[in-house]
Write a protein that holds these residues in place. Structure first.
Motif, PDB file in Angstrom:
ATOM      1  N   SER A  21      18.189   9.818  21.785  1.00 50.41           N
ATOM      2  CA  SER A  21      17.793  10.661  23.156  1.00 50.41           C
ATOM      3  C   SER A  21      17.022   9.523  24.007  1.00 50.41           C
ATOM      4  O   SER A  21      16.541   8.592  23.518  1.00 50.41           O
ATOM      5  N   PRO A  22      17.286  10.097  25.287  1.00 49.31           N
ATOM      6  CA  PRO A  22      16.533   9.130  26.343  1.00 49.31           C
ATOM      7  C   PRO A  22      15.179   9.090  25.772  1.00 49.31           C
ATOM      8  O   PRO A  22      14.671  10.062  25.486  1.00 49.31           O
ATOM      9  N   ASP A  23      14.525   8.264  26.327  1.00 46.64           N
ATOM     10  CA  ASP A  23      13.175   7.926  26.087  1.00 46.64           C
ATOM     11  C   ASP A  23      12.412   7.423  27.175  1.00 46.64           C
ATOM     12  O   ASP A  23      13.209   6.753  28.225  1.00 46.64           O
ATOM     13  N   LYS A  24      10.938   8.033  27.526  1.00 49.11           N
ATOM     14  CA  LYS A  24      10.483   7.655  28.712  1.00 49.11           C
ATOM     15  C   LYS A  24      10.130   6.346  28.977  1.00 49.11           C
ATOM     16  O   LYS A  24       9.521   5.604  28.134  1.00 49.11           O
ATOM     17  N   ALA A  25      10.650   5.700  30.148  1.00 52.18           N
ATOM     18  CA  ALA A  25      10.137   4.140  30.186  1.00 52.18           C
ATOM     19  C   ALA A  25       8.681   4.235  30.698  1.00 52.18           C
ATOM     20  O   ALA A  25       8.339   4.630  31.549  1.00 52.18           O
ATOM     21  N   LEU A  26       7.960   3.395  29.889  1.00 50.85           N
ATOM     22  CA  LEU A  26       6.663   3.109  30.228  1.00 50.85           C
ATOM     23  C   LEU A  26       6.295   1.829  30.643  1.00 50.85           C
ATOM     24  O   LEU A  26       5.150   1.705  31.484  1.00 50.85           O
ATOM     25  N   LEU A  52      12.537  -6.713  30.034  1.00 49.08           N
ATOM     26  CA  LEU A  52      12.635  -5.774  28.821  1.00 49.08           C
ATOM     27  C   LEU A  52      11.946  -4.404  29.280  1.00 49.08           C
ATOM     28  O   LEU A  52      10.788  -4.389  29.617  1.00 49.08           O
ATOM     29  N   VAL A  53      12.784  -3.251  29.202  1.00 45.30           N
ATOM     30  CA  VAL A  53      12.063  -2.130  29.363  1.00 45.30           C
ATOM     31  C   VAL A  53      11.434  -1.252  28.055  1.00 45.30           C
ATOM     32  O   VAL A  53      12.584  -1.088  27.041  1.00 45.30           O
ATOM     33  N   ILE A  54      10.426  -0.950  28.103  1.00 49.41           N
ATOM     34  CA  ILE A  54       9.949  -0.222  26.839  1.00 49.41           C
ATOM     35  C   ILE A  54       9.552   1.188  27.033  1.00 49.41           C
ATOM     36  O   ILE A  54       8.896   1.386  27.908  1.00 49.41           O
ATOM     37  N   GLY A  55       9.705   1.802  26.085  1.00 48.07           N
ATOM     38  CA  GLY A  55       8.848   3.157  25.859  1.00 48.07           C
ATOM     39  C   GLY A  55       8.380   3.344  24.428  1.00 48.07           C
ATOM     40  O   GLY A  55       8.320   2.406  23.685  1.00 48.07           O
ATOM     41  N   LYS A  56       8.099   4.588  24.153  1.00 49.47           N
ATOM     42  CA  LYS A  56       7.417   4.709  22.907  1.00 49.47           C
ATOM     43  C   LYS A  56       8.396   4.675  21.754  1.00 49.47           C
ATOM     44  O   LYS A  56       7.834   4.042  20.610  1.00 49.47           O
ATOM     45  N   ASN A  57       9.472   5.023  21.827  1.00 49.25           N
ATOM     46  CA  ASN A  57      10.658   4.986  20.971  1.00 49.25           C
ATOM     47  C   ASN A  57      11.710   4.218  21.073  1.00 49.25           C
ATOM     48  O   ASN A  57      12.707   4.171  20.198  1.00 49.25           O
ATOM     49  N   VAL A 110      13.663   2.816  17.763  1.00 49.10           N
ATOM     50  CA  VAL A 110      12.813   2.646  16.846  1.00 49.10           C
ATOM     51  C   VAL A 110      12.882   3.675  15.434  1.00 49.10           C
ATOM     52  O   VAL A 110      13.093   3.285  14.483  1.00 49.10           O
ATOM     53  N   LYS A 111      13.016   4.862  15.870  1.00 51.31           N
ATOM     54  CA  LYS A 111      12.770   5.983  14.908  1.00 51.31           C
ATOM     55  C   LYS A 111      14.218   6.047  14.156  1.00 51.31           C
ATOM     56  O   LYS A 111      14.186   6.478  12.973  1.00 51.31           O
ATOM     57  N   GLU A 112      15.245   5.743  14.763  1.00 50.46           N
ATOM     58  CA  GLU A 112      16.658   5.786  14.266  1.00 50.46           C
ATOM     59  C   GLU A 112      16.997   4.648  13.648  1.00 50.46           C
ATOM     60  O   GLU A 112      17.831   4.634  12.843  1.00 50.46           O
ATOM     61  N   ASN A 113      16.295   3.534  13.734  1.00 47.74           N
ATOM     62  CA  ASN A 113      16.262   2.261  13.250  1.00 47.74           C
ATOM     63  C   ASN A 113      17.695   1.725  13.624  1.00 47.74           C
ATOM     64  O   ASN A 113      18.373   1.207  12.752  1.00 47.74           O
ATOM     65  N   LYS A 114      18.285   1.943  14.821  1.00 43.90           N
ATOM     66  CA  LYS A 114      19.510   1.582  15.486  1.00 43.90           C
ATOM     67  C   LYS A 114      19.291   0.493  16.557  1.00 43.90           C
ATOM     68  O   LYS A 114      18.429   0.521  17.100  1.00 43.90           O
ATOM     69  N   PHE A 115      20.181  -0.258  16.523  1.00 38.63           N
ATOM     70  CA  PHE A 115      20.363  -1.356  17.348  1.00 38.63           C
ATOM     71  C   PHE A 115      21.753  -1.459  18.176  1.00 38.63           C
ATOM     72  O   PHE A 115      22.698  -1.316  17.428  1.00 38.63           O
ATOM     73  N   VAL A 116      21.818  -1.232  19.338  1.00 39.02           N
ATOM     74  CA  VAL A 116      23.012  -0.939  19.951  1.00 39.02           C
ATOM     75  C   VAL A 116      23.257  -2.061  21.003  1.00 39.02           C
ATOM     76  O   VAL A 116      22.342  -2.197  22.010  1.00 39.02           O
ATOM     77  N   THR A 117      24.359  -2.607  20.963  1.00 38.09           N
ATOM     78  CA  THR A 117      24.879  -3.617  21.889  1.00 38.09           C
ATOM     79  C   THR A 117      25.829  -3.162  23.097  1.00 38.09           C
ATOM     80  O   THR A 117      26.812  -2.579  22.658  1.00 38.09           O
ATOM     81  N   GLU A 129      24.762  -0.849  15.291  1.00 40.56           N
ATOM     82  CA  GLU A 129      24.462  -1.419  13.985  1.00 40.56           C
ATOM     83  C   GLU A 129      22.786  -1.280  13.377  1.00 40.56           C
ATOM     84  O   GLU A 129      22.296  -0.541  14.417  1.00 40.56           O
ATOM     85  N   GLU A 130      22.719  -1.125  12.115  1.00 38.94           N
ATOM     86  CA  GLU A 130      21.524  -0.946  11.844  1.00 38.94           C
ATOM     87  C   GLU A 130      20.588  -1.997  12.537  1.00 38.94           C
ATOM     88  O   GLU A 130      20.915  -3.357  12.692  1.00 38.94           O
ATOM     89  N   ALA A 131      19.302  -1.533  12.735  1.00 37.94           N
ATOM     90  CA  ALA A 131      18.340  -2.827  13.251  1.00 37.94           C
ATOM     91  C   ALA A 131      18.050  -3.800  12.422  1.00 37.94           C
ATOM     92  O   ALA A 131      18.063  -3.479  11.317  1.00 37.94           O
ATOM     93  N   PRO A 132      18.224  -5.101  12.886  1.00 38.38           N
ATOM     94  CA  PRO A 132      17.956  -5.996  11.868  1.00 38.38           C
ATOM     95  C   PRO A 132      16.700  -6.148  11.241  1.00 38.38           C
ATOM     96  O   PRO A 132      15.529  -6.122  11.982  1.00 38.38           O
ATOM     97  N   LYS A 133      16.457  -6.193  10.209  1.00 41.22           N
ATOM     98  CA  LYS A 133      15.172  -6.300   9.174  1.00 41.22           C
ATOM     99  C   LYS A 133      14.712  -7.802   9.432  1.00 41.22           C
ATOM    100  O   LYS A 133      15.290  -8.914   8.853  1.00 41.22           O
TER     101      LYS A 133
END
Length: 314
Positions: A21-26, A52-57, A110-117, A129-133
């Protein structure tokens, strides 16, 4: 052209239907990126301004130079469309800069532990893909960057030994490029040889006074902006972090096939994409037209014998 069109249709697996879901940019964090791409020319590193645009999630990392270039090119495009109103749509866009920029954008959920290129080849394509550990080792060392208190962490990731400085007082797990997973925003990072460096260049809070709703206007020929390879800036300069609504989900293998078709016949690739999108008009490429994500092609070939991601030694 038929062969290229078939490749395009086969590559577009499905319209992206991600659960993110869209996340609010902080906040927006700027970095000065330096990379010694060619070890035979260490005195001529590649440099670029990144964002780098960051939000809570969620977060998204992109080229700030690319955004500014897209805005300038879009202004050229809109002016030509207005001047050609009612006539044939013959578009010629001059590069605002000969310097290549990074054609990839990185979304981290973050919540979904997903990384999208995200990569753009006329259309937006997404690879999930799964977020790199990343196994970080947090040390007791501290430092300050432009008044931001930071703590040191180290790790081995993608073939390099990394040093990162993160801000415990900024509880975001994101950072530049694919670096993430620390209990605070990664403010600076570099590998031990300092061949790759992300240097802190400032942070701005996102509020109603500095939100740009879009860099796209409504041109006469509806999708002409997409022809020129330009995105709206909603995911970067807007109030939300979100994936492009019209993006296509694919795999790296299929995307490589599409790039191969593009490189073999650029004009045929453009014509096939136009036909597939139902866009009417005459559009011709010229040497000053940017038809693909900057950084993936251009008039000057760049030697890269030292990529950011290095193979692991066995």
């Amino acid at each position: 052209m038929k062969a290229i069109l078939s490749t395009i249709l086969a590559t577009a697996i499905t319209t992206a239907a991600f659960a993110q879901s869209p996340d609010k940019a902080l906040a927006r964090v700027k970095y000065s990126f330096t990379h010694i791409q060619d070890t035979t020319q260490r005195d001529k590193p590649y440099t670029e301004n990144m964002l780098l645009v960051i939000g809570k999630n969620a977060s998204v990392y992109t080229s700030y130079d690319k955004l500014n270039s897209a805005i300038a090119m879009n202004q050229q495009l809109q002016e030509q469309i207005r001047n050609n109103a009612g006539g044939p749509q013959s578009i010629s866009i001059k590069r605002t800069s000969s310097k290549p920029t990074n054609g990839l954008d990185y979304f981290f959920f973050v919540k979904e532990n997903k990384f999208v290129t995200k990569e753009r080849l006329f259309n937006n394509y997404l690879i999930e893909e799964e977020a790199p550990k990343i196994s970080w080792k947090i040390t007791k060392d501290t430092a300050s960057f432009s008044g931001v208190h930071c703590q040191k962490a180290t790790t081995h990731f993608k073939g390099r030994n990394w040093i990162a400085w993160y801000a415990p007082d900024m509880p975001f797990q994101s950072g530049p490029w694919k670096l993430n997973g620390l209990p605070g925003l990664i403010v600076e990072a570099y590998d031990e040889k300092k061949e790759v460096q992300f240097q802190f260049a400032g942070i701005d809070k996102v509020d109603e006074t500095n939100v740009a709703t879009t860099i796209e206007e409504k041109p006469i020929s509806g999708n002409v902006v997409k022809v020129m390879g330009m995105d709206g800036a909603d995911a970067y300069l807007g109030s939300e972090i979100k994936l492009p609504a019209d993006a296509l989900k694919t795999t790296q293998k299929e995307l490589d096939k599409l790039k191969e078709a593009r490189d073999k016949d650029p004009q045929g690739f453009l014509n096939a994409q136009l036909a597939n999108s139902g866009i009417q008009g005459s559009f011709k490429m010229n040497t000053n037209t940017q038809m693909r994500p900057a950084g993936t092609a251009g008039p000057v070939k760049i030697t890269i014998n030292n990529p950011i991601e290095l193979p692991e030694k066995k």
